[in-house]
Design a protein around this motif. Sequence first.
Motif, mmCIF file in Angstrom:
data_model
loop_
_atom_site.group_PDB
_atom_site.id
_atom_site.type_symbol
_atom_site.label_atom_id
_atom_site.label_comp_id
_atom_site.label_asym_id
_atom_site.label_seq_id
_atom_site.Cartn_x
_atom_site.Cartn_y
_atom_site.Cartn_z
ATOM 1 N N VAL A 122 0.848 -1.195 0.000
ATOM 2 C CA VAL A 122 0.000 0.000 0.000
ATOM 3 C C VAL A 122 0.886 1.249 0.000
ATOM 4 C CG1 VAL A 122 -1.873 1.243 1.116
ATOM 5 C CG2 VAL A 122 -1.838 -1.240 1.168
ATOM 6 N N TRP A 123 1.374 1.607 -1.184
ATOM 7 C CA TRP A 123 2.128 2.843 -1.400
ATOM 8 C C TRP A 123 1.833 3.294 -2.823
ATOM 9 C CZ3 TRP A 123 5.698 2.372 -5.427
ATOM 10 C CH2 TRP A 123 6.089 1.071 -5.761
ATOM 11 N N CYS A 124 2.039 4.556 -3.096
ATOM 12 C CA CYS A 124 1.697 5.051 -4.428
ATOM 13 C C CYS A 124 2.541 6.265 -4.788
ATOM 14 C CB CYS A 124 0.208 5.394 -4.516
ATOM 15 S SG CYS A 124 -0.359 6.662 -3.381
ATOM 16 N N VAL A 125 2.607 6.521 -6.072
ATOM 17 C CA VAL A 125 3.177 7.752 -6.611
ATOM 18 C C VAL A 125 2.039 8.754 -6.718
ATOM 19 C CG1 VAL A 125 4.381 8.813 -8.555
ATOM 20 C CG2 VAL A 125 4.851 6.420 -7.940
ATOM 21 N N SER A 126 2.229 9.946 -6.158
ATOM 22 C CA SER A 126 1.187 10.965 -6.153
ATOM 23 C C SER A 126 1.670 12.189 -6.925
ATOM 24 C CB SER A 126 0.848 11.369 -4.703
ATOM 25 O OG SER A 126 -0.066 12.441 -4.678
ATOM 26 N N VAL A 127 0.922 12.570 -7.953
ATOM 27 C CA VAL A 127 1.289 13.725 -8.780
ATOM 28 C C VAL A 127 0.045 14.562 -9.026
ATOM 29 C CG1 VAL A 127 2.372 14.541 -10.897
ATOM 30 C CG2 VAL A 127 3.036 12.314 -9.955
ATOM 31 N N ALA A 128 0.135 15.852 -8.730
ATOM 32 C CA ALA A 128 -0.967 16.780 -8.995
ATOM 33 C C ALA A 128 -0.461 17.995 -9.746
ATOM 34 C CB ALA A 128 -1.631 17.216 -7.686
#
Length: 270
Positions: A108-114
């Motif tokens: 449960v980990w992710c790459v976050s881009v906004a």
Amino acid sequence: MNAVRPSPEQWSSDLELITMAAKAAGEKALSYFRKDPDVQWKNGGRSPVSEADYAANDILKEKLLAARPNYGWLSEETDDDEARLGCDTVFVVDPIDGTRAFIAGKDVWCVSVAVVHLGRPVAGVLFAPALGELFHATENGDARKNGEAITVKPIGAEILRIALAEETVGLLELGYRASVSRIPHVPSLAYRIAMIADGRIDGTVVKKNSHDWDLAAADLILERAGGALFSLDGQPLSYNRPNVRHTVLCAAAKPALPALIAASQGLEGH
């Protein structure tokens, strides 16, 4: 600052760009996963960072700023540059949200881009490569998970499934506690908010000192799925400020949010 707002087509183009970059960064991070990556400690030894975080950050920065050199840059793994404050539009990035889980071999980990424009996210992507999940949204479109539209769970009379720390339960308003079933810790804050967006849980309480990069992409995905992420004063968040830390926050489907905020007022100061 220039107050002219770009067209929705611009944000769709940006979404394609950040999706491509997030996938590339996520695949790079995945190449280190469960392979004992080198780990350092920052913030006085409180926060781990792995070589995978830095490798993913390098990919994101190279691909995104090459395509949009006029955008500002804010990343957990890059020294802050106040030049971003003079930019209408900024990339807000967490190369690996959930680094502790990543290091521990949990998926449960992710790459976050906004993409944030004038303080609010207008395009956002969360890519969880170990789970094979991709969430995305623009300010004018649906929230989607692996291409399928997602929405928050309708709120009925049943017990609400709220993700929050065990020690936080006792700080909720007493009457509200009876309506809540606590969901155990979700290592990635961004992913936890995405779980509200796709209806797996009903809400979460976020302790103070979360950062823009933890929140911006997930905030937009939740909003477009019918939810909201607000501070305890009932207001949406503003991003790309001089101070990128936030106070106590609540996230839920919009009909459930006022009660959660009211019940969480005791968390102020904790």
